[in-house]
Design a protein around this motif. Structure first.
Motif, PDB file in Angstrom:
ATOM      1  N   UNK A 198       0.810  -1.225   0.000  1.00 28.80           N
ATOM      2  CA  UNK A 198       0.000   0.000   0.000  1.00 28.80           C
ATOM      3  C   UNK A 198       0.839   1.270   0.000  1.00 28.80           C
ATOM      4  N   UNK A 199       2.182   1.141  -0.053  1.00 28.31           N
ATOM      5  CA  UNK A 199       3.029   2.326  -0.184  1.00 28.31           C
ATOM      6  C   UNK A 199       3.535   2.913   1.110  1.00 28.31           C
ATOM      7  N   UNK A 200       3.617   2.109   2.176  1.00 32.39           N
ATOM      8  CA  UNK A 200       4.074   2.614   3.465  1.00 32.39           C
ATOM      9  C   UNK A 200       5.531   2.220   3.749  1.00 32.39           C
ATOM     10  N   UNK A 201       6.317   2.034   2.729  1.00 30.62           N
ATOM     11  CA  UNK A 201       7.673   1.547   2.907  1.00 30.62           C
ATOM     12  C   UNK A 201       8.534   2.424   3.788  1.00 30.62           C
ATOM     13  N   UNK A 202       8.496   3.741   3.614  1.00 30.62           N
ATOM     14  CA  UNK A 202       9.338   4.641   4.394  1.00 30.62           C
ATOM     15  C   UNK A 202       8.944   4.606   5.874  1.00 30.62           C
ATOM     16  N   UNK A 203       7.641   4.572   6.170  1.00 35.36           N
ATOM     17  CA  UNK A 203       7.195   4.461   7.562  1.00 35.36           C
ATOM     18  C   UNK A 203       7.643   3.143   8.182  1.00 35.36           C
ATOM     19  N   UNK A 204       7.525   2.072   7.413  1.00 35.80           N
ATOM     20  CA  UNK A 204       7.920   0.759   7.921  1.00 35.80           C
ATOM     21  C   UNK A 204       9.417   0.704   8.227  1.00 35.80           C
ATOM     22  N   UNK A 205      10.217   1.361   7.393  1.00 32.41           N
ATOM     23  CA  UNK A 205      11.668   1.365   7.633  1.00 32.41           C
ATOM     24  C   UNK A 205      11.979   1.994   8.994  1.00 32.41           C
ATOM     25  N   UNK A 206      11.289   3.072   9.308  1.00 30.57           N
ATOM     26  CA  UNK A 206      11.510   3.723  10.614  1.00 30.57           C
ATOM     27  C   UNK A 206      11.091   2.793  11.757  1.00 30.57           C
ATOM     28  N   UNK A 207       9.962   2.115  11.602  1.00 29.76           N
ATOM     29  CA  UNK A 207       9.478   1.215  12.650  1.00 29.76           C
ATOM     30  C   UNK A 207      10.414   0.019  12.825  1.00 29.76           C
ATOM     31  N   UNK A 208      10.839  -0.577  11.732  1.00 29.25           N
ATOM     32  CA  UNK A 208      11.698  -1.763  11.808  1.00 29.25           C
ATOM     33  C   UNK A 208      13.092  -1.439  12.325  1.00 29.25           C
ATOM     34  N   UNK A 209      13.555  -0.223  12.089  1.00 28.64           N
ATOM     35  CA  UNK A 209      14.890   0.175  12.569  1.00 28.64           C
ATOM     36  C   UNK A 209      14.955   0.178  14.086  1.00 28.64           C
ATOM     37  N   UNK A 211      -1.544  -0.540 -21.795  1.00 29.27           N
ATOM     38  CA  UNK A 211      -0.749   0.674 -21.607  1.00 29.27           C
ATOM     39  C   UNK A 211      -1.650   1.878 -21.363  1.00 29.27           C
ATOM     40  N   UNK A 212      -2.801   1.906 -22.023  1.00 30.56           N
ATOM     41  CA  UNK A 212      -3.751   2.999 -21.794  1.00 30.56           C
ATOM     42  C   UNK A 212      -4.274   2.972 -20.363  1.00 30.56           C
ATOM     43  N   UNK A 213      -4.510   1.766 -19.827  1.00 29.22           N
ATOM     44  CA  UNK A 213      -4.971   1.620 -18.446  1.00 29.22           C
ATOM     45  C   UNK A 213      -3.945   2.180 -17.469  1.00 29.22           C
ATOM     46  N   UNK A 214      -2.666   1.905 -17.738  1.00 31.98           N
ATOM     47  CA  UNK A 214      -1.602   2.404 -16.862  1.00 31.98           C
ATOM     48  C   UNK A 214      -1.489   3.923 -16.977  1.00 31.98           C
ATOM     49  N   UNK A 215      -1.572   4.434 -18.212  1.00 33.57           N
ATOM     50  CA  UNK A 215      -1.431   5.877 -18.431  1.00 33.57           C
ATOM     51  C   UNK A 215      -2.536   6.665 -17.749  1.00 33.57           C
ATOM     52  N   UNK A 216      -3.726   6.074 -17.669  1.00 32.21           N
ATOM     53  CA  UNK A 216      -4.865   6.763 -17.059  1.00 32.21           C
ATOM     54  C   UNK A 216      -4.836   6.711 -15.537  1.00 32.21           C
ATOM     55  N   UNK A 217      -4.004   5.847 -14.978  1.00 31.36           N
ATOM     56  CA  UNK A 217      -3.972   5.667 -13.522  1.00 31.36           C
ATOM     57  C   UNK A 217      -3.030   6.671 -12.868  1.00 31.36           C
ATOM     58  N   UNK A 218      -3.270   6.931 -11.614  1.00 29.89           N
ATOM     59  CA  UNK A 218      -2.392   7.792 -10.812  1.00 29.89           C
ATOM     60  C   UNK A 218      -1.403   6.878 -10.087  1.00 29.89           C
ATOM     61  N   UNK A 219      -0.300   6.554 -10.763  1.00 31.07           N
ATOM     62  CA  UNK A 219       0.662   5.597 -10.215  1.00 31.07           C
ATOM     63  C   UNK A 219       1.522   6.285  -9.160  1.00 31.07           C
ATOM     64  N   UNK A 220       1.530   5.716  -7.953  1.00 26.45           N
ATOM     65  CA  UNK A 220       2.337   6.241  -6.857  1.00 26.45           C
ATOM     66  C   UNK A 220       3.780   5.755  -7.029  1.00 26.45           C
ATOM     67  N   UNK A 221       4.708   6.681  -7.233  1.00 22.94           N
ATOM     68  CA  UNK A 221       6.090   6.321  -7.556  1.00 22.94           C
ATOM     69  C   UNK A 221       7.010   6.321  -6.340  1.00 22.94           C
ATOM     70  N   UNK A 222       6.469   6.133  -5.148  1.00 22.23           N
ATOM     71  CA  UNK A 222       7.300   6.229  -3.953  1.00 22.23           C
ATOM     72  C   UNK A 222       8.129   4.975  -3.707  1.00 22.23           C
ATOM     73  N   UNK A 223       7.886   3.896  -4.473  1.00 25.46           N
ATOM     74  CA  UNK A 223       8.561   2.644  -4.127  1.00 25.46           C
ATOM     75  C   UNK A 223       8.767   1.750  -5.343  1.00 25.46           C
ATOM     76  N   UNK A 224       9.312   0.582  -5.075  1.00 27.68           N
ATOM     77  CA  UNK A 224       9.642  -0.410  -6.088  1.00 27.68           C
ATOM     78  C   UNK A 224       8.419  -0.808  -6.914  1.00 27.68           C
ATOM     79  N   UNK A 225       7.271  -0.930  -6.276  1.00 29.18           N
ATOM     80  CA  UNK A 225       6.063  -1.327  -6.986  1.00 29.18           C
ATOM     81  C   UNK A 225       5.635  -0.247  -7.975  1.00 29.18           C
ATOM     82  N   UNK A 226       5.566   0.997  -7.532  1.00 27.21           N
ATOM     83  CA  UNK A 226       5.146   2.078  -8.418  1.00 27.21           C
ATOM     84  C   UNK A 226       6.095   2.267  -9.595  1.00 27.21           C
ATOM     85  N   UNK A 227       7.395   2.292  -9.288  1.00 33.05           N
ATOM     86  CA  UNK A 227       8.373   2.448 -10.371  1.00 33.05           C
ATOM     87  C   UNK A 227       8.337   1.252 -11.316  1.00 33.05           C
ATOM     88  N   UNK A 228       8.133   0.067 -10.735  1.00 26.35           N
ATOM     89  CA  UNK A 228       8.078  -1.143 -11.565  1.00 26.35           C
ATOM     90  C   UNK A 228       6.904  -1.135 -12.520  1.00 26.35           C
TER      91      UNK A 228
END
Length: 586
Positions: free
Chosen positions: A10-21, A202-219
């Motif tokens: 769900x895109x909470x990678x940065x928060x999780x890193x702080x918790x796991x540290x 590709x049209x489906x992806x282009x129309x979406x608001x892709x969250x680029x905060x992590x590996x999934x979004x960039x991928x």
């Protein structure tokens, strides 16, 4: 582990890193490493994974730490020792005992894939498949199922990847994993040369608001870029790479994705005619040249630049080295691309015959694996050199060039070889060669059978009723069987008459309908002549060139394959010398 994986999706990678540290112990450090990898902090990921390995007290903790270290190092400078091999060897040979074991196996498969070690990835892909089963309906199961698809695809087994898409689609449970599945499928469809399916995804992806905060979004964006390049769309591909990368060095990507992304940017700049931009992106790739993951990709990238600079000998040497390494590592899709670039370099060196021979062998192997995008790419290169690929028997319209599709339309409209040659300003011999390729593409032996197949596929039927005064019942019966593609001998056997009697019935029917050939007779009897000509049968019979302005119904969706250099439909046409011998008109 379940909570961490849920937060990553769900895109909470940065928060999780702080918790796991703030947590202690080897498992927490391993999950912290995976989380740092997820958000693109590769050096921190390696540091956490090495700490997890040092702290591991049990074999299970050690397996998880090794898997975390293997995937973390796919984005960093090379580590001492073969960490991927160590992670593979540490897996329990009896298979996963539960969800944690299955996740570790998946992580090792993913690590091998991101290291571009496709042989190892394929060997342990069953762990990822089992993990997807055990973790479903958890949203991260889509990542696991997606790894199975990507491993098959990048190994070059496109048909296997298509089959694995079914499992992937069954695991998607969230908006982001739906986009992931769309992106992976766009890549598979692109390499399978499914233009319509790829464009839709590709049209489906282009129309979406892709969250680029992590590996999934960039991928998601990067996989879409790879899907676009499989269709030859360099502009859209380059745009997607830059959108996902966010900086000139694409530093948030893994090493292999960085190299592939920079290669797409080089290819896009070359296609746009901007040599300076191509070399600028190449300079970014130079920093990866010594990395074992990126080396063959950078070699291929530099081969493209060498061809741009006119140094075809250097281009061939680099592409050949790239192809050899990719083949050794089972990087099937990359190996095929390297061999296409190698063929292009040989063509530039005037070794047309050698290049054509090796490229045809590549296409034959790629066709077997379902990697049909190779045929499209190779066809373009050979077409510019005046060479052709043999048609795929039974592929139909999809395997025809633009010129072949034009001639197929004219054949369906009842035109003979010489008028077609006149209209297209080519020789009758060239028309005959194209005709043989058209017949092979549809898997039929005669033009009458081609018409019969068209009727079967598009639902055309003879107008009812056909006036009895035109043909006798026996003539109608004979003509109907001829229209189904049966030869005279078979018709005679079915009707209990001699071949000469069949010939007489066909001759009499032709005279009654004013037909000039067997094909013309069948078209007139079916009423297809008027359907295909819009009711202007007699006006257009002697002028096939006019027909090209209006295509046959149901055939205007023919895909254009650039494997033959042509321009327009009449006048100033480039005639490509055919390589095959003559074939009969019929």
């Amino acid at each position: 582990m379940s909570d961490v994986l849920d937060g990553l999706v769900v895109g909470r990678g940065h928060e999780l890193a702080c918790e796991l540290a703030r947590q202690v112990g080897s498992p927490a450090s391993s999950l912290l490493a995976v989380t740092h990898f997820w958000v693109g902090d590769f050096d921190c990921a390696v540091e956490a994974a090495e700490r997890a390995l040092a702290e591991a007290d049990t074999p299970a903790e050690r397996r998880l730490a090794l898997a975390a270290l293997a995937i973390s190092s796919s984005g960093s400078a090379p580590l001492t020792g073969d960490v991927v091999a160590r992670a593979v060897e540490a897996l329990d040979p009896t298979g996963p005992r539960g969800r944690v074991d299955a996740f570790v196996g998946y992580l090792v498969a993913e690590a091998a894939l991101t290291h571009a070690r496709l042989a190892e990835a394929s060997a342990v892909s069953g762990w990822a498949a089992r993990a997807a089963e055990l973790w479903a309906p958890h949203p991260y199961a889509a990542m696991m199922a997606g790894a199975v698809v990507r491993i098959a695809l990048f190994e070059g087994r496109v048909a296997d990847a298509e089959r694995a898409l079914v499992t992937l689609r069954a695991t998607v449970t969230s908006p982001r994993t739906v986009l992931l599945a769309d992106a992976i499928e766009s890549l598979v469809r692109g390499n399978a040369a499914d233009v319509e399916g790829t464009e839709r995804l590709l049209a489906s992806i282009a129309e979406a608001d892709v969250n680029l905060v992590d590996h999934l979004g960039r991928g998601i964006l990067l996989l879409g870029a790879f899907g676009a390049i499989a269709l030859g769309d360099t502009v859209r591909s380059a745009d997607a790479v830059l959108a996902a990368g966010r900086d000139a060095g694409l530093t948030r990507f893994t090493v292999i994705d960085r190299a592939l992304g920079l290669e797409l940017l080089v290819a896009g700049s070359i296609a746009a005619g901007d040599g300076d931009a191509a070399h600028a992106w190449g300079a970014q790739a130079d920093m990866l040249a010594a990395h074992p993951i990126a080396a063959p990709t950078v070699d291929r990238l530099n081969a493209r630049l060498a061809m741009l600079d006119g140094d075809s000998a250097r281009a061939a040497a680099l592409a050949e080295r790239s192809a050899a390494v990719c083949r050794a590592q089972a990087r099937g899709v990359e190996a095929a691309e390297s061999e296409v670039v190698l063929g292009q370099a040989r063509l530039a060196s005037s070794d047309v015959a050698g290049a054509a021979r090796t490229l045809r062998e590549l296409v034959a192997e790629s066709d077997r694996l379902g990697h049909k995008a190779v045929r499209r790419s190779v066809g373009q290169k050979l077409g510019r050199a005046g060479r052709r690929l043999p048609p795929v028997v039974g592929e139909g319209w999809a395997s025809l060039s633009v010129r072949e599709a034009e001639i197929a339309h004219l054949i369906l409209a009842g035109h003979e070889t010489v008028p077609i040659a006149r209209a297209l300003m080519i020789s009758p011999q060239t028309v005959r060669v194209h005709t043989s390729r058209i017949l092979a593409a549809f898997g039929v032996g005669t033009r009458v059978q081609l018409v019969a197949r068209f009727v079967a596929e598009h639902g055309a039927r003879p107008p009812e009723p056909i006036p009895d005064v035109e043909l006798t019942p026996r003539q109608r019966e004979v003509v109907a069987r001829a229209a189904a593609g049966e030869n005279n001998s078979a018709i005679g056997e079915l009707l209990g008459v001699t071949v000469k009697t069949v010939e007489k019935h066909l001759a009499d029917a032709s005279a009654r309908l004013g037909a000039t050939s067997r094909l013309d007779l069948i078209l007139r009897w079916r009423g297809l002549s008027e359907q295909l000509r819009g009711g202007e049968l007699e006006q257009r019979r002697t002028d096939p060139g006019d027909l090209l302005a209006g295509q046959a119904p149901g055939l205007d969706d023919v895909r254009q394959h650039d494997d033959l250099a042509v321009g327009g439909t009449a006048g100033a046409l480039q005639v490509v010398t055919a390589e095959h011998g003559p074939d009969s008109d019929e």
